[in-house]
Design an enzyme around this catalytic site. Structure first.
Site, PDB file in Angstrom:
ATOM      1  N   HIS A  50     -51.434  -9.601-101.740  1.00  0.00           N
ATOM      2  CA  HIS A  50     -52.289 -10.302-100.776  1.00  0.00           C
ATOM      3  C   HIS A  50     -53.502  -9.376-100.568  1.00  0.00           C
ATOM      4  O   HIS A  50     -53.623  -8.721 -99.539  1.00  0.00           O
ATOM      5  CB  HIS A  50     -51.491 -10.522 -99.486  1.00  0.00           C
ATOM      6  CG  HIS A  50     -52.131 -11.442 -98.497  1.00  0.00           C
ATOM      7  ND1 HIS A  50     -53.408 -11.955 -98.646  1.00  0.00           N
ATOM      8  CD2 HIS A  50     -51.662 -11.948 -97.326  1.00  0.00           C
ATOM      9  CE1 HIS A  50     -53.693 -12.728 -97.604  1.00  0.00           C
ATOM     10  NE2 HIS A  50     -52.642 -12.742 -96.801  1.00  0.00           N
TER      11      HIS A  50
ATOM     12  N   ARG B  66     -54.401 -18.000 -90.401  1.00  0.00           N
ATOM     13  CA  ARG B  66     -55.503 -17.032 -90.437  1.00  0.00           C
ATOM     14  C   ARG B  66     -56.231 -17.006 -91.768  1.00  0.00           C
ATOM     15  O   ARG B  66     -57.454 -17.093 -91.837  1.00  0.00           O
ATOM     16  CB  ARG B  66     -54.979 -15.609 -90.184  1.00  0.00           C
ATOM     17  CG  ARG B  66     -54.941 -15.183 -88.771  1.00  0.00           C
ATOM     18  CD  ARG B  66     -53.867 -14.122 -88.622  1.00  0.00           C
ATOM     19  NE  ARG B  66     -52.598 -14.754 -88.939  1.00  0.00           N
ATOM     20  CZ  ARG B  66     -51.857 -15.405 -88.039  1.00  0.00           C
ATOM     21  NH1 ARG B  66     -52.214 -15.413 -86.800  1.00  0.00           N
ATOM     22  NH2 ARG B  66     -50.746 -16.005 -88.383  1.00  0.00           N
ATOM     23  N   THR B  67     -55.474 -16.844 -92.853  1.00  0.00           N
ATOM     24  CA  THR B  67     -56.111 -16.619 -94.149  1.00  0.00           C
ATOM     25  C   THR B  67     -56.946 -17.831 -94.543  1.00  0.00           C
ATOM     26  O   THR B  67     -58.091 -17.708 -94.991  1.00  0.00           O
ATOM     27  CB  THR B  67     -55.034 -16.321 -95.212  1.00  0.00           C
ATOM     28  OG1 THR B  67     -54.224 -15.255 -94.725  1.00  0.00           O
ATOM     29  CG2 THR B  67     -55.651 -15.938 -96.534  1.00  0.00           C
TER      30      THR B  67
ATOM     31  N   ARG C 267     -53.497 -19.764-102.644  1.00  0.00           N
ATOM     32  CA  ARG C 267     -52.240 -19.226-102.096  1.00  0.00           C
ATOM     33  C   ARG C 267     -51.117 -20.035-102.714  1.00  0.00           C
ATOM     34  O   ARG C 267     -51.166 -21.275-102.716  1.00  0.00           O
ATOM     35  CB  ARG C 267     -52.209 -19.328-100.585  1.00  0.00           C
ATOM     36  CG  ARG C 267     -50.818 -19.051-100.041  1.00  0.00           C
ATOM     37  CD  ARG C 267     -50.786 -18.866 -98.570  1.00  0.00           C
ATOM     38  NE  ARG C 267     -51.362 -17.594 -98.186  1.00  0.00           N
ATOM     39  CZ  ARG C 267     -51.183 -17.049 -96.981  1.00  0.00           C
ATOM     40  NH1 ARG C 267     -50.471 -17.674 -96.075  1.00  0.00           N
ATOM     41  NH2 ARG C 267     -51.724 -15.890 -96.686  1.00  0.00           N
TER      42      ARG C 267
ATOM     43  N   LYS D   4     -46.655 -35.827-106.005  1.00  0.00           N
ATOM     44  CA  LYS D   4     -46.318 -36.892-106.971  1.00  0.00           C
ATOM     45  C   LYS D   4     -45.905 -36.287-108.313  1.00  0.00           C
ATOM     46  O   LYS D   4     -45.806 -36.990-109.310  1.00  0.00           O
ATOM     47  CB  LYS D   4     -47.531 -37.801-107.182  1.00  0.00           C
ATOM     48  CG  LYS D   4     -47.990 -38.507-105.922  1.00  0.00           C
ATOM     49  CD  LYS D   4     -49.157 -39.426-106.229  1.00  0.00           C
ATOM     50  CE  LYS D   4     -49.796 -39.956-104.970  1.00  0.00           C
ATOM     51  NZ  LYS D   4     -51.099 -40.575-105.244  1.00  0.00           N
TER      52      LYS D   4
HETATM   53  C1  NCD Z   1     -49.143 -12.743 -94.149  1.00  0.00           C
HETATM   54  C2  NCD Z   1     -48.832 -13.574 -95.373  1.00  0.00           C
HETATM   55  O1  NCD Z   1     -49.005 -14.780 -95.386  1.00  0.00           O
HETATM   56  O2  NCD Z   1     -48.440 -12.948 -96.341  1.00  0.00           O
HETATM   57  N1  NCD Z   1     -49.924 -13.369 -93.191  1.00  0.00           N
HETATM   58  C3  NCD Z   1     -51.266 -13.439 -93.338  1.00  0.00           C
HETATM   59  O3  NCD Z   1     -51.787 -13.700 -94.399  1.00  0.00           O
HETATM   60  N2  NCD Z   1     -51.989 -13.148 -92.255  1.00  0.00           N
HETATM   61  C4  NCD Z   1     -47.945 -12.157 -93.553  1.00  0.00           C
HETATM   62  C5  NCD Z   1     -46.843 -13.052 -93.088  1.00  0.00           C
HETATM   63  O4  NCD Z   1     -46.776 -14.231 -93.393  1.00  0.00           O
HETATM   64  O5  NCD Z   1     -45.970 -12.514 -92.401  1.00  0.00           O
END
Ligand code: NCD
Length: 317
Positions: free
Chosen positions: A144, A66-67, A116, A94
């Site tokens: 997040h 999703r993100t 991320r 590497k």
């Molecule tokens: C979350 C994450 O990656 O922190 N998911 C997300 O970004 N939609 C929550 C999760 O991984 O459970």
């Protein structure tokens, strides 16, 4: 609904590293901007040239569906040039360090970085290596911020308010970055937050963040306006924190019978859902669940965040 934006308000941030640095006014400003971007997404041609002169890199050192899609789509809807990087298909495998990767990327004249990373603080570190604006798309179990912003946006959209609202967040509190960003923002906006989950997944002294703790799911569901279930973060746990997924579901899963017994609360989940663990499958698909609205709103919130951090010129109109 078009929201009137306070034009005199100067957005004071260069980065979105976490919501700890954002005041309630900053948070509400992002949400108001997002309302206008959501309207653009509903137009027959949902594109605007706001980021036409910007180049953005999405640096993903951890899996994401999703993100990642949401950031990329937001950037494309706004006309940015987008490059994607994932650690598994790059020179990280590497042995290249984060600092070297990011300095190489900066040499390519990048304006914004979305990152991320499994290590808490990685986005903050990047701000010290490059000039670009940095957006945190999740750093370890730390923060997040865009997830919490889209959660707030979705709550406000469904209930019409935030202040005074009662929210229970259920599950693996210790390992969740979603919960940390939400606690910071929700308490700042005057919402009441209760955390509910197994004792082995409840951080010590978490009440110091301005929340209460309960171990009784049904009492919480009776009390709350909003119930947010979290995924058990098996990849971040050492294991052994609960006997089995079935037992977890028995004690902390939201079930169909709860919807009948407590006809009031709205259901949320950041995804990915483990059906039959955090939520009984029918609960995830019930009209009281706003899980897919959260995904749509994520796009608008990320457009608003990118717009504000790019200097905020040529916004939605
Ligand atoms: C979350 C994450 O990656 O922190 N998911 C997300 O970004 N939609 C929550 C999760 O991984 O459970």
């Amino acid at each position: 609904m078009t929201v009137r934006i306070d034009e005199a308000y100067e957005f004071p941030h260069r980065h979105l590293l976490g919501l700890r640095d954002y005041s309630s006014r900053d948070i509400l400003h992002v949400l108001d901007q997002a309302s206008n971007f959501l309207e653009i997404l509903n137009r027959p041609i949902p594109k605007i040239p706001t980021l036409r002169d910007k180049t953005i890199v999405n640096l993903f050192y951890e899996n994401s569906t999703r993100t990642r899609l949401s950031f990329e789509l937001a950037q494309k809807r706004m006309g940015a040039d987008v490059v994607n990087f994932s650690s598994s298909s790059s020179s990280v495998s590497k042995g290249e360090t984060l600092r070297d990767t990011i300095r190489n990327i900066e040499s390519m004249k990048i304006d914004m970085v979305v990152v991320r990373h499994p290590s808490p603080g990685a986005p903050h570190f990047i701000t010290r290596c490059v000039e670009a604006a940095v957006l945190n798309a999740g750093d370890g179990a730390h923060e997040h911020p865009t997830q919490a912003l889209l959660d707030l946006f979705s709550i406000r959209q469904r209930t019409g308010r935030l202040e005074g609202l009662k929210v229970v967040i259920i599950g693996d509190i210790s390992h969740s970055r979603v919960v940390r960003s939400n606690i910071i923002a929700m308490t700042r906006l005057g919402m009441e937050v209760v955390l509910c989950g197994p004792r082995t997944m409840m951080p010590l002294f978490v009440e110091e963040m301005g929340v209460r703790v309960s171990y009784h799911l049904e009492e919480c569901l009776e009390w709350c306006d909003v119930a947010m279930a979290l995924r058990i973060q098996l990849e971040r746990q050492g294991g052994g924190l609960f006997p089995s997924q079935r037992e977890y579901h028995e004690r902390f899963g939201i079930k169909k019978r709860h919807l009948k017994e407590f006809p009031h609360f709205v259901i949320m989940h950041p995804g990915p859902i483990n059906r039959g663990v955090e939520l009984e499958s029918e609960v995830a698909d019930d009209p009281r669940a706003i899980i897919l609205n959260q995904v749509t709103n994520g796009l608008a919130v990320r457009m608003a965040s990118l717009y504000l951090l790019s200097g905020g010129k040529r916004g939605p109109s």
